[in-house]
Scaffold this active site. Structure first.
Site, PDB file in Angstrom:
ATOM      1  N   ARG A  49       5.790  11.343  -6.462  1.00 62.23           N
ATOM      2  CA  ARG A  49       4.508  11.294  -7.169  1.00 62.23           C
ATOM      3  C   ARG A  49       3.382  11.058  -6.168  1.00 62.23           C
ATOM      4  NH1 ARG A  49       5.736   6.880 -11.943  1.00 62.23           N
ATOM      5  NH2 ARG A  49       7.386   8.010 -13.042  1.00 62.23           N
ATOM      6  N   ASP A  51      -0.727   9.756  -6.578  1.00 61.42           N
ATOM      7  CA  ASP A  51      -1.632   9.199  -7.568  1.00 61.42           C
ATOM      8  C   ASP A  51      -2.903  10.030  -7.685  1.00 61.42           C
ATOM      9  OD1 ASP A  51       0.099   7.117  -8.147  1.00 61.42           O
ATOM     10  OD2 ASP A  51      -0.777   5.781  -6.655  1.00 61.42           O
ATOM     11  N   ARG A 194      -1.237   2.811   0.167  1.00 60.85           N
ATOM     12  CA  ARG A 194      -2.612   2.312   0.070  1.00 60.85           C
ATOM     13  C   ARG A 194      -2.659   0.785   0.131  1.00 60.85           C
ATOM     14  NH1 ARG A 194      -5.601   4.428  -4.791  1.00 60.85           N
ATOM     15  NH2 ARG A 194      -3.604   4.802  -5.801  1.00 60.85           N
TER      16      ARG A 194
END
Length: 241
Positions: A49, A51, A194
């Site tokens: 995935r 974001d 992040r």
């Protein structure tokens, strides 16, 4: 028959890779294009995935279909898909291959710049304070000593394990005012890169020592780690099988 699609995308106008009920996703666009061209309902499974707002220089997804002309499908997909999604190749693979589970490692880059740059603002994060990159690299190397990264996992994420094997973590300078953080691991947790970058920025600003950075990892609490950095400067760079 199973096929791999290798493609790239600018995630700026998408709500991430995975199909969302209230937003446009990259997966949705790819499935729509494949279903239109192959004239059947196609479901794709991605390598992972990304974001909202995050980009991919290389993403891989697999789908199952009858025999197809891979070169022609690549051409037609690029004609049909939006300009911010580009397919590099479609290839036949063995039935056992899986875009997510067969991947050996993934590499992400997070881009920052240290002065105002109008042509970088879309794909890099501007830093407004001095950073000690030597300390940040010292802390980054400590990531290779750990396997549990619960401290960098998004709160409430539905994951069975927070174990990851990081094999590279390094800040690389590309000009007097531009840097990127490169990290490679066998898998990544939701929001992990992040959060790692945000915590390393705290080290660079003198808010955390290297030892305190290690204690954050050992504590396994997201609330003890740094803030999550903006998604627009993060790129999934490479997936290896």
């Amino acid at each position: 028959m199973r096929y791999f699609v290798t493609f790239s995308y600018d995630g700026g106008r998408y709500h991430g890779w995975q199909i969302q009920p209230n937003g446009v996703s990259v997966q949705e666009k790819l499935q729509e294009a494949l279903s239109t061209l192959l004239r059947e309902e196609i479901t794709v499974t991605g390598a992972g995935r990304t974001d909202t707002g995050v980009h991919a220089r290389m993403m891989v997804a697999h789908f199952d279909a009858d025999e197809i002309d891979c070169e022609q499908l690549t051409y037609k997909l690029n004609r049909l898909l939006p300009q911010d999604i580009a397919v590099q190749k479609v290839e036949r693979v063995s039935e056992e291959m899986h875009a997510r589970f067969s991947a050996k490692c993934r590499t992400y880059h997070y881009y920052i710049h240290t002065r105002k740059e109008p042509f970088l603002r879309t794909y890099s994060c501007e830093m407004h304070y001095a950073l000690d990159f030597a300390k940040m690299n010292e802390a980054a190397q400590r990531l290779l000593d750990y396997e549990d990264f619960g401290a960098f996992c998004k709160s409430g994420a539905d994951v069975k394990t927070t174990l990851c094997k990081v094999t590279k973590a390094e800040w690389i300078q590309t000009s007097p005012t531009t840097w990127h953080f490169e990290i490679t691991a066998n898998r990544f947790l939701r929001n992990m890169v992040r959060a790692v970058v945000g915590t390393l920025i705290d080290v660079g600003r003198g808010r955390l020592s290297v030892d305190e950075f290690c204690k954050v990892i050992e504590g396994k609490k997201r609330t003890e780690a740094g803030e999550s950095m903006p998604g627009h400067a993060l790129f999934l760079e490479k997936i290896e099988y």
